[in-house]
Structure formats: structure tokens, C-alpha cells
Design a protein around this motif. Structure first.
Motif, PDB file in Angstrom:
ATOM      1  N   UNK A 179       0.879  -1.026   0.060  1.00  0.00           N
ATOM      2  CA  UNK A 179       0.127   0.092   0.021  1.00  0.00           C
ATOM      3  C   UNK A 179       0.784   1.354   0.087  1.00  0.00           C
ATOM      4  N   UNK A 180       0.314   2.457  -0.341  1.00  0.00           N
ATOM      5  CA  UNK A 180       1.034   3.635  -0.095  1.00  0.00           C
ATOM      6  C   UNK A 180       1.131   3.985   1.215  1.00  0.00           C
ATOM      7  N   UNK A 181       2.426   4.616   1.518  1.00  0.00           N
ATOM      8  CA  UNK A 181       2.660   4.890   2.939  1.00  0.00           C
ATOM      9  C   UNK A 181       1.436   5.537   3.833  1.00  0.00           C
ATOM     10  N   UNK A 185      -0.184   3.522   7.105  1.00  0.00           N
ATOM     11  CA  UNK A 185      -0.069   4.111   8.640  1.00  0.00           C
ATOM     12  C   UNK A 185      -1.570   3.840   9.071  1.00  0.00           C
ATOM     13  N   UNK A 186      -2.527   3.445   8.364  1.00  0.00           N
ATOM     14  CA  UNK A 186      -4.004   3.098   8.897  1.00  0.00           C
ATOM     15  C   UNK A 186      -3.888   1.824   9.676  1.00  0.00           C
ATOM     16  N   UNK A 187      -2.969   1.081   9.522  1.00  0.00           N
ATOM     17  CA  UNK A 187      -3.090  -0.364   9.910  1.00  0.00           C
ATOM     18  C   UNK A 187      -1.970  -0.663  10.860  1.00  0.00           C
TER      19      UNK A 187
END
Length: 205
Positions: A179-181, A185-187
Motif C-alpha cells: 500500500x501507499x505510505x 499508516x492506517x493499519x
């Protein structure tokens, strides 16, 4: 985890009432019967159904918000009912199960009817991209799509408070790195109770 250990964990973790336990047993019986007509789960996991599938689904509740009345759980690619049916049997979440395969939808609707959970469990018989958006408190997907496809397809159902619960097996870290950076950061990754080598991606937003 043996089948006895799986059932003992469920009882201890959720203090399952007798009526709910009977509904879980009915679901498992209906699944075993339906497996004679369609391929719902792998044959290799059929003898460890409580551990590999029921507990594997129920453990997601450890990371979910309190299931107060009215909260919505969106389960993508429910298939044989994991985790959607298990969540609906154990909690008062309004569970919306997205499943595009007709025969699986028919099975899920039979389970909902036979277990008496139609007041808070619904099958959406369509592809996700055809479904109108609505805000979900929880989004889960056990075997729906790779993460780099899953998030763009389903993000329109999320809010800043939505909790994502995505069992990803041994590929959890690898998929997360794809995923994108900003999305990474969501996970964070939690270890699965049923398989120490497997990971659950837990996210918010």
C-alpha cells in the motif's frame, strides 16, 4: 487448536448463552450438510471447522468496537458465512454480508432464516462495485481480494471512525507493504489466535 479447545475458547471469551450456542451448532450442521452440494470451505479444514473457521471469525471481535445496537458491520465476500454469520450470531451488530455468488447467497439466507437472526443480518447479493455506499462501523474481509484492490473498492463505505478487520494469513505484512505510505499508516498487524504464522490487519479510518 483442537475442536474442543476452540469451543472452550468461545465459551470462555463470550460466555455464550445456551440459545446462541444452539444456533452456532445449527449453523455448523447446515454448513456440513451444504458442503455435499457446493464447495463452501476447503475439505482439508472440514474436520477443524470450529477452530479454522468459527473461532477464526469470532476472534475479530477482540479488535472491534463494542457491539451496541444500531452499529453496522460490513462483511465483504462472506462466502460460507465467515465471519459474517458468526458475528451476527454472537453480537447485536447489524451485519451486511456482500456475496455475489447465487448459491452461496441462497445458503446464507437459509442460515439466517433457520437461526432466527433476520432482524440484524442481511445478504447483499451483488458485486461490491454495484452497491450504493453507506457508512459502516466495521469492515471485514476474510478472503475477498488482495489489499491493494480491497481498499480502493471498499473505502467509500468507511468513515474516520471505521474499524477495518482483515485476516490476511501469512501474507499480511507483505500485502500491507504494497500500500501507499499513507494507507499503511492506517493499519497494524495482530497475530491470529488460530494460526501463529497468520496476521490480521487492524485499521481505522
Amino acid at each position: 487448536m483442537t475442536e474442543d479447545e476452540a469451543q472452550a475458547w468461545l465459551q470462555e471469551e463470550f460466555d455464550v448463552p445456551r440459545e446462541t450456542w444452539e444456533r452456532l451448532e445449527l449453523f455448523v450442521a447446515l454448513l456440513r450438510d451444504e458442503m455435499q452440494r457446493q464447495n463452501l470451505i476447503s475439505k482439508a479444514s472440514a474436520d477443524s471447522l470450529w477452530g479454522r473457521h468459527v473461532v477464526d471469525s469470532a476472534q475479530l471481535l477482540r479488535y472491534a468496537p463494542d457491539p451496541t445496537a444500531g452499529k453496522i458491520w460490513l462483511d465483504l465476500g462472506t462466502g460460507a458465512g465467515f465471519p459474517g454469520i458468526v458475528i451476527a450470531l454472537l453480537t447485536p451488530y447489524h451485519v451486511h454480508m456482500v456475496e455475489s455468488r447465487k448459491r452461496r447467497c441462497e445458503f446464507l439466507n437459509e442460515v439466517i432464516d433457520r437461526t432466527g437472526i433476520s432482524n440484524h443480518a442481511t445478504v447483499i447479493a451483488d458485486r461490491l462495485e454495484n452497491i450504493d455506499s453507506f457508512p459502516a462501523d466495521v469492515i471485514s474481509a476474510r478472503a475477498f481480494a488482495p489489499l491493494d484492490r480491497l481498499i480502493p473498492l471498499s473505502h467509500r463505505f468507511s468513515t474516520e471512525n471505521t474499524v477495518w478487520l482483515l485476516p490476511k494469513g501469512k501474507n499480511a505484512v507483505r500485502e500491507l507493504k504494497g500500500l501507499s505510505p499513507k494507507r499503511q499508516k492506517m493499519f497494524h498487524v495482530e497475530h491470529s489466535l488460530t494460526n501463529p504464522d497468520a496476521g490480521i490487519l487492524v485499521g481505522k479510518g
